[in-house]
Design a protein around this motif. Structure first.
Motif, short mmCIF file in Angstrom:
data_model
loop_
_atom_site.label_atom_id
_atom_site.label_comp_id
_atom_site.label_asym_id
_atom_site.label_seq_id
_atom_site.Cartn_x
_atom_site.Cartn_y
_atom_site.Cartn_z
N CYS A 87 0.87 -1.17 0.00
CA CYS A 87 0.00 0.00 0.00
C CYS A 87 0.91 1.23 0.00
O CYS A 87 1.79 1.34 0.84
N HIS A 89 0.29 4.13 0.87
CA HIS A 89 -0.07 5.10 1.90
C HIS A 89 0.48 4.68 3.26
O HIS A 89 1.10 5.47 3.96
N CYS A 90 0.25 3.42 3.66
CA CYS A 90 0.71 2.96 4.98
C CYS A 90 1.95 2.08 4.87
O CYS A 90 2.55 1.74 5.88
N LYS A 94 -0.22 -5.99 1.49
CA LYS A 94 -1.63 -6.36 1.57
C LYS A 94 -1.97 -7.48 0.59
O LYS A 94 -1.32 -7.63 -0.45
N CYS A 111 -4.75 0.54 0.20
CA CYS A 111 -5.60 -0.42 0.89
C CYS A 111 -6.92 0.22 1.30
O CYS A 111 -7.06 1.44 1.29
N CYS A 114 -6.83 2.80 4.27
CA CYS A 114 -6.12 4.03 3.86
C CYS A 114 -7.00 4.87 2.94
O CYS A 114 -7.03 6.09 3.06
ZN LIG Z 1 -2.69 1.25 3.50
#
Ligand SMILES: [Zn+2]
Length: 135
Positions: A87, A89-90, A94, A111, A114
């Motif tokens: 992901c 963003h984080c 995933k 994800c 997020c």
């Molecule tokens: Zn994420």
């Protein structure tokens, strides 16, 4: 996590308070004790690859005595047999079903949690802007 080992593809986040820097492990040299690292988001940024000491990479954000670390990087995520999508963003790996799905988009790189967080943030920004325009 006493059997913790630094390995390639793992992601880390800085322990320094108030500063969020993420790392992606691209290579490891056990002889020199150094790891080659990049920004996991480097496809979007101009972050230059560099090396850091393996001793800077920790399995958790706390020391053995339970104190919070204020330097170095703590482990975030590593790919597994099923979770191979990072992901953006984080920076957690995933499973395909954990990624945000959008009609017409074949491959998503964010994800579900997020995506919800980003959508909520955008909503707040828009509301704040609308309030500012009202004044
Ligand atoms: Zn994420």
């Amino acid at each position: 996590m006493s059997d913790f080992t630094v390995s390639v593809y793992q992601t880390y986040v800085s322990c320094a308070p108030g500063r969020r820097t993420w790392l992606y492990i691209s290579s490891i040299n056990r002889t020199t004790g150094k790891a080659g690292v990049t920004d996991p988001n480097s496809i979007y940024t101009n972050y230059r690859p560099r090396t850091i000491n393996l001793t800077q990479l920790h399995s958790s954000g706390r020391t053995r005595s339970g104190k919070e670390r204020r330097s170095g990087y703590r482990f975030l995520s590593q790919p597994s047999d099923t979770a191979v999508h990072l992901c953006r963003h984080c920076f957690h790996y995933k499973k395909p079903e954990e990624l945000h799905q959008e009609p017409g988009v074949i491959h998503s790189d964010i994800c579900v949690p997020c995506k919800a967080e980003v959508a909520e943030l955008m909503k707040q920004i828009c509301q704040n802007r609308a309030l500012m325009l009202e004044d």
